[in-house]
Motif scaffolding. Structure first.
Motif, short mmCIF file in Angstrom:
data_model
loop_
_atom_site.label_atom_id
_atom_site.label_comp_id
_atom_site.label_asym_id
_atom_site.label_seq_id
_atom_site.Cartn_x
_atom_site.Cartn_y
_atom_site.Cartn_z
N ALA A 1 -8.20 11.13 -6.72
CA ALA A 1 -7.05 10.36 -7.20
C ALA A 1 -7.23 8.88 -6.90
CB ALA A 1 -5.77 10.89 -6.56
N ALA A 2 -7.80 8.56 -5.74
CA ALA A 2 -8.02 7.16 -5.38
C ALA A 2 -9.03 6.50 -6.32
CB ALA A 2 -8.50 7.06 -3.94
N ARG A 3 -10.03 7.25 -6.73
CA ARG A 3 -11.03 6.70 -7.67
C ARG A 3 -10.42 6.39 -9.03
NH1 ARG A 3 -15.92 10.96 -6.28
NH2 ARG A 3 -16.60 10.00 -4.31
N ASN A 4 -9.37 7.11 -9.39
CA ASN A 4 -8.73 6.91 -10.69
C ASN A 4 -7.78 5.72 -10.71
OD1 ASN A 4 -10.04 9.09 -11.90
ND2 ASN A 4 -8.45 10.54 -11.28
N VAL A 5 -7.49 5.17 -9.53
CA VAL A 5 -6.63 3.98 -9.47
C VAL A 5 -7.49 2.76 -9.80
CG1 VAL A 5 -5.12 2.59 -8.02
CG2 VAL A 5 -5.19 5.07 -7.71
N ASP A 6 -7.20 2.12 -10.91
CA ASP A 6 -8.05 1.00 -11.32
C ASP A 6 -7.63 -0.31 -10.65
OD1 ASP A 6 -5.84 -0.08 -12.76
OD2 ASP A 6 -6.36 1.15 -14.50
N GLY A 7 -8.48 -1.32 -10.82
CA GLY A 7 -8.25 -2.60 -10.17
C GLY A 7 -6.98 -3.29 -10.63
N GLU A 8 -6.58 -3.09 -11.88
CA GLU A 8 -5.37 -3.73 -12.39
C GLU A 8 -4.12 -3.21 -11.68
OE1 GLU A 8 -4.80 -6.29 -14.45
OE2 GLU A 8 -6.97 -6.60 -14.37
N ILE B 1 0.83 -1.21 0.00
CA ILE B 1 0.00 0.00 0.00
C ILE B 1 0.86 1.26 0.00
CG2 ILE B 1 -0.26 0.38 2.49
CD1 ILE B 1 -3.25 0.91 1.94
N GLU B 2 2.14 1.14 0.39
CA GLU B 2 3.04 2.28 0.31
C GLU B 2 3.19 2.74 -1.14
OE1 GLU B 2 4.26 3.94 2.73
OE2 GLU B 2 3.94 2.64 4.46
N ASN B 3 3.14 1.80 -2.07
CA ASN B 3 3.19 2.16 -3.49
C ASN B 3 1.91 2.87 -3.93
OD1 ASN B 3 4.74 -0.64 -3.12
ND2 ASN B 3 5.79 0.57 -4.68
N LEU B 4 0.80 2.49 -3.33
CA LEU B 4 -0.46 3.19 -3.63
C LEU B 4 -0.38 4.64 -3.17
CD1 LEU B 4 -3.47 3.11 -4.51
CD2 LEU B 4 -4.01 2.57 -2.13
#
Length: 338
Positions: free
Chosen positions: A305-312, A274-277
């Motif tokens: 910004a969190a919403r733009n992080v996709d599942g992949e 999660i540090e990379n997130l």
């Protein structure tokens, strides 16, 4: 005849013409009604002309000296160009030349920040890697907190500026403007949260457990199936509010205990995906030197910004754990980077 102002352009042209006609400096002074000393000074300066700039011979660097510089740069990380050349007893080289030489063999970088790892830490990291080597990491919920400020990390407000353009003005605050504490988790390809810690709340054991109750358990965990809850493993680091007896007992009453609560090695943020997130989110909210004027605005930016992080992207992070464990074992518990 008193002195007057400096000679005008037309007067200088007349002096040149009168000199060509053979007039003396005294006669020219009388014709122009100017002081004789002013005319003589102009004539003397014109005859002398501008002094040519004398180029100093530059110090030539031999191949042997280049090898010495390369060895010194490798032995002296983060040293200045002057210090590197002085260690090689090479003097008389201007800064521009020193930097040009070093640019071919080195790069200017900042020191990396990492937690200190002693022998005990490394042994515990190896034991942790061996314990969870066969774990199905798609069932692990990786959690952590992140603090975001109005101005972003130091040094992030740099970038290329076109020639002729001025750098944008940045706001300057006396006390930094404060920040927002954010909690989130990732599991498989899903993002849990992010959730905002209430402003002014210091996370101790009691407030941390209450925060989890109001956000994680009520808004996410309660909606999951019984089979999911049975197999899920909860991960948190060793922050005092996380690892205290109070928090451990409270999580146990919620059914998160023993094998369902992952043990965590000390000083190991490099092992938490999660540090990379957090890095992805910070790069997005602070891109192009972005600043914020209120805590609500920076929180809204984090949510967007969190919403733009996709599942992949999240799946790539969680699937990297097998490789991280192997790297820890290969480096005998040493730091593996992120």
């Amino acid at each position: 005849m008193g002195q007057k102002k400096d000679l005008t352009g037309s007067e200088k042209s007349k002096i040149v013409r009168y000199l060509a006609e053979g007039c003396s400096s005294l006669k020219i002074a009388k014709l122009l009604k100017r002081d004789h000393r002013t005319i003589k000074r102009f004539i003397q300066n014109s005859q002398q002309g501008r002094k040519k700039r004398v180029e100093k011979p530059r110090r030539k660097i031999t191949a042997h000296e280049l090898r010495k510089v390369k060895r010194a740069a490798a032995k002296m990380p983060l040293a200045t160009s002057l210090a590197i050349f002085q260690s090689c007893n090479i003097t008389g080289v201007p800064k521009s030349t020193r930097c040009a030489i070093l640019r071919d063999m080195a790069k200017v970088r900042k020191a990396e920040r990492r937690p200190p790892l002693n022998k005990t830490h490394k042994l515990k990291r190896q034991d942790w890697a061996k314990k969870y080597l066969k774990t199905d990491f798609s069932k692990v919920l990786w959690t952590d907190e992140m603090r975001v400020s109005l101005d972003g990390p130091d040094g992030w407000a740099r970038g290329w500026i076109g020639k002729g353009q001025r750098a944008p003005v940045r706001l300057r605050r006396q006390q930094g403007g404060g920040g927002v504490l954010v909690w989130a988790g990732i599991i498989k390809d899903e993002l849990v949260g992010p959730f905002r810690v209430e402003d002014g709340v210091k996370l101790n054991s009691q407030s941390y457990c209450q925060f989890l109750e109001d956000t994680f358990f009520k808004q996410w965990y309660r909606k999951k199936s019984a089979s999911f809850k049975k197999n899920m493993i909860f991960m948190q680091d060793n922050a005092p509010s996380h690892a205290s007896k109070y928090s451990t007992a409270w999580l146990a009453r919620k059914g998160i205990k023993e094998e369902k609560l992952m043990t965590w090695p000390p000083c190991s943020p490099d092992l938490n995906p999660i540090e990379n997130l957090w890095s992805i989110i910070k790069c997005e909210i602070y891109k192009e030197g972005k600043q914020y004027t209120s805590l609500n605005s920076v929180w809204e930016a984090v949510v967007a910004a969190a919403r733009n992080v996709d599942g992949e992207q999240i799946k790539t992070l969680t699937e990297s754990m097998d490789g991280r464990l192997l790297s820890v074992l290969a480096k005998k518990g040493g730091y593996i980077g992120r």
